[in-house]
Structures are given as C-alpha cells and as structure tokens.
Design a protein around this motif. Sequence first.
Motif, PDB file in Angstrom:
ATOM      1  N   ILE A  60       0.844  -1.199   0.000  1.00  0.00           N
ATOM      2  CA  ILE A  60       0.000   0.000   0.000  1.00  0.00           C
ATOM      3  C   ILE A  60       0.883   1.255   0.000  1.00  0.00           C
ATOM      4  O   ILE A  60       0.592   2.228  -0.713  1.00  0.00           O
ATOM      5  CB  ILE A  60      -0.964   0.009   1.205  1.00  0.00           C
ATOM      6  CG1 ILE A  60      -1.809  -1.267   1.243  1.00  0.00           C
ATOM      7  CG2 ILE A  60      -1.821   1.262   1.200  1.00  0.00           C
ATOM      8  CD1 ILE A  60      -2.681  -1.504   0.038  1.00  0.00           C
ATOM      9  N   ILE A  61       1.964   1.227   0.769  1.00  0.00           N
ATOM     10  CA  ILE A  61       2.913   2.343   0.759  1.00  0.00           C
ATOM     11  C   ILE A  61       3.447   2.522  -0.662  1.00  0.00           C
ATOM     12  O   ILE A  61       3.586   3.659  -1.148  1.00  0.00           O
ATOM     13  CB  ILE A  61       4.065   2.105   1.756  1.00  0.00           C
ATOM     14  CG1 ILE A  61       3.545   1.910   3.173  1.00  0.00           C
ATOM     15  CG2 ILE A  61       5.087   3.237   1.688  1.00  0.00           C
ATOM     16  CD1 ILE A  61       2.771   3.051   3.742  1.00  0.00           C
ATOM     17  N   SER A  62       3.731   1.427  -1.349  1.00  0.00           N
ATOM     18  CA  SER A  62       4.199   1.507  -2.730  1.00  0.00           C
ATOM     19  C   SER A  62       3.167   2.192  -3.627  1.00  0.00           C
ATOM     20  O   SER A  62       3.525   3.026  -4.468  1.00  0.00           O
ATOM     21  CB  SER A  62       4.504   0.106  -3.272  1.00  0.00           C
ATOM     22  OG  SER A  62       5.570  -0.475  -2.572  1.00  0.00           O
ATOM     23  N   LEU A  63       1.902   1.838  -3.466  1.00  0.00           N
ATOM     24  CA  LEU A  63       0.842   2.496  -4.250  1.00  0.00           C
ATOM     25  C   LEU A  63       0.798   3.992  -3.988  1.00  0.00           C
ATOM     26  O   LEU A  63       0.639   4.796  -4.921  1.00  0.00           O
ATOM     27  CB  LEU A  63      -0.526   1.892  -3.904  1.00  0.00           C
ATOM     28  CG  LEU A  63      -0.838   0.501  -4.413  1.00  0.00           C
ATOM     29  CD1 LEU A  63      -2.172   0.014  -3.846  1.00  0.00           C
ATOM     30  CD2 LEU A  63      -0.878   0.496  -5.936  1.00  0.00           C
ATOM     31  N   ILE A  64       0.923   4.372  -2.721  1.00  0.00           N
ATOM     32  CA  ILE A  64       0.906   5.786  -2.359  1.00  0.00           C
ATOM     33  C   ILE A  64       2.111   6.505  -2.972  1.00  0.00           C
ATOM     34  O   ILE A  64       1.980   7.602  -3.528  1.00  0.00           O
ATOM     35  CB  ILE A  64       0.856   5.946  -0.827  1.00  0.00           C
ATOM     36  CG1 ILE A  64      -0.494   5.449  -0.290  1.00  0.00           C
ATOM     37  CG2 ILE A  64       1.118   7.395  -0.410  1.00  0.00           C
ATOM     38  CD1 ILE A  64      -0.576   5.314   1.216  1.00  0.00           C
ATOM     39  N   LEU A  65       3.288   5.879  -2.893  1.00  0.00           N
ATOM     40  CA  LEU A  65       4.483   6.480  -3.487  1.00  0.00           C
ATOM     41  C   LEU A  65       4.335   6.614  -5.000  1.00  0.00           C
ATOM     42  O   LEU A  65       4.738   7.634  -5.581  1.00  0.00           O
ATOM     43  CB  LEU A  65       5.714   5.635  -3.155  1.00  0.00           C
ATOM     44  CG  LEU A  65       6.173   5.668  -1.703  1.00  0.00           C
ATOM     45  CD1 LEU A  65       7.205   4.576  -1.454  1.00  0.00           C
ATOM     46  CD2 LEU A  65       6.720   7.040  -1.339  1.00  0.00           C
ATOM     47  N   LYS A  66       3.762   5.624  -5.647  1.00  0.00           N
ATOM     48  CA  LYS A  66       3.532   5.706  -7.088  1.00  0.00           C
ATOM     49  C   LYS A  66       2.565   6.839  -7.420  1.00  0.00           C
ATOM     50  O   LYS A  66       2.768   7.564  -8.398  1.00  0.00           O
ATOM     51  CB  LYS A  66       3.008   4.368  -7.616  1.00  0.00           C
ATOM     52  CG  LYS A  66       4.070   3.295  -7.650  1.00  0.00           C
ATOM     53  CD  LYS A  66       3.499   1.936  -8.039  1.00  0.00           C
ATOM     54  CE  LYS A  66       4.582   0.877  -7.954  1.00  0.00           C
ATOM     55  NZ  LYS A  66       4.051  -0.476  -8.191  1.00  0.00           N
ATOM     56  N   HIS A  67       1.539   6.992  -6.612  1.00  0.00           N
ATOM     57  CA  HIS A  67       0.568   8.076  -6.810  1.00  0.00           C
ATOM     58  C   HIS A  67       1.270   9.440  -6.804  1.00  0.00           C
ATOM     59  O   HIS A  67       0.914  10.330  -7.577  1.00  0.00           O
ATOM     60  CB  HIS A  67      -0.509   8.023  -5.715  1.00  0.00           C
ATOM     61  CG  HIS A  67      -1.429   9.184  -5.726  1.00  0.00           C
ATOM     62  ND1 HIS A  67      -2.513   9.256  -6.582  1.00  0.00           N
ATOM     63  CD2 HIS A  67      -1.431  10.336  -5.014  1.00  0.00           C
ATOM     64  CE1 HIS A  67      -3.137  10.404  -6.383  1.00  0.00           C
ATOM     65  NE2 HIS A  67      -2.511  11.074  -5.434  1.00  0.00           N
ATOM     66  N   HIS A  68       2.253   9.601  -5.928  1.00  0.00           N
ATOM     67  CA  HIS A  68       2.979  10.868  -5.803  1.00  0.00           C
ATOM     68  C   HIS A  68       4.244  10.908  -6.669  1.00  0.00           C
ATOM     69  O   HIS A  68       5.050  11.825  -6.553  1.00  0.00           O
ATOM     70  CB  HIS A  68       3.352  11.119  -4.336  1.00  0.00           C
ATOM     71  CG  HIS A  68       2.176  11.371  -3.457  1.00  0.00           C
ATOM     72  ND1 HIS A  68       1.337  12.443  -3.604  1.00  0.00           N
ATOM     73  CD2 HIS A  68       1.681  10.655  -2.409  1.00  0.00           C
ATOM     74  CE1 HIS A  68       0.393  12.407  -2.686  1.00  0.00           C
ATOM     75  NE2 HIS A  68       0.570  11.327  -1.949  1.00  0.00           N
TER      76      HIS A  68
END
Length: 136
Positions: A60-68
């Motif tokens: 989930i942290i990876s998804l958030i980082l990808k979003h930003h």
Amino acid sequence: SILETSYDRETFIRNMVDLEISTELSVQYVNIDCVEILEYLYRKGNTLLIISDFYLKSDIISLILKHHNLYHFFKYIYVSCDTLTTKSSGDLYRKVLLDLGLEGNQLVMIGDNYYSDYQNAKKYMINAFWIEPPSK
C-alpha cells in the motif's frame, strides 16, 4: 449484524482498505524540499529506503508512493506492520541492518519523530537527522 448480511468478509475488508487508501491520499501532500533532497541523493547513486512505523503494508505504501511519483527513488521499503517490529522499539532498525548486511554508520536516517527516528536510530550508530515537523 448488518455488516455480515450486507457484505461478505472479503468484500468488506477490500472496501475498507480502498477507503483508507483514498482517505490517506486526500490528506497527503508532497514536500517539495524533501523531493529535491531525494532527487539529489538518487542522482548521486545512493541507495534509498523507507523505514516506517505504519499500519498499512508496504504494498500500500508503494501504491501511495507511485501516486505521488516517488516510488522510483526507493530500493527497499520496511514497514512495521509487515515486519512486526517498530522503530519506536528499535527492532525495525536491527532488522534492516541484518537484512541488508550493513553497519549502522552506513545508513542515514532522516525523520520527524525525535524519539523513533532520531534517538533510536542513534542507538544503532545510524547517522540520524531530525526534521522538526511543521506546527499545526
């Protein structure tokens, strides 16, 4: 209960995780000064990793980082809920050092929690820098 009759367990969990992710994304902002530091360190060939006491897993942290648009900076992501260790106890630092075969003085920790990010990192001889969080 109403929840049990309205949703099966898996659907309910998936919906709650999706809600949590969208809520997280709605309240986050990217600190441009930090991005400039990340870009500089990345261009210099440093290996960057995230060490976090957080309740959402690393995927989930990876998804958030990808979003930003920040994911590409980081080679490793260590999150307390994945490892069942914490920075606040110091055990997460020990795990990172053992996993990567590093000595503390080979890492730099930058964080906004004086105790977990600064003091506990120092206990493992990690070069630590504390960034005071902005006033609310």
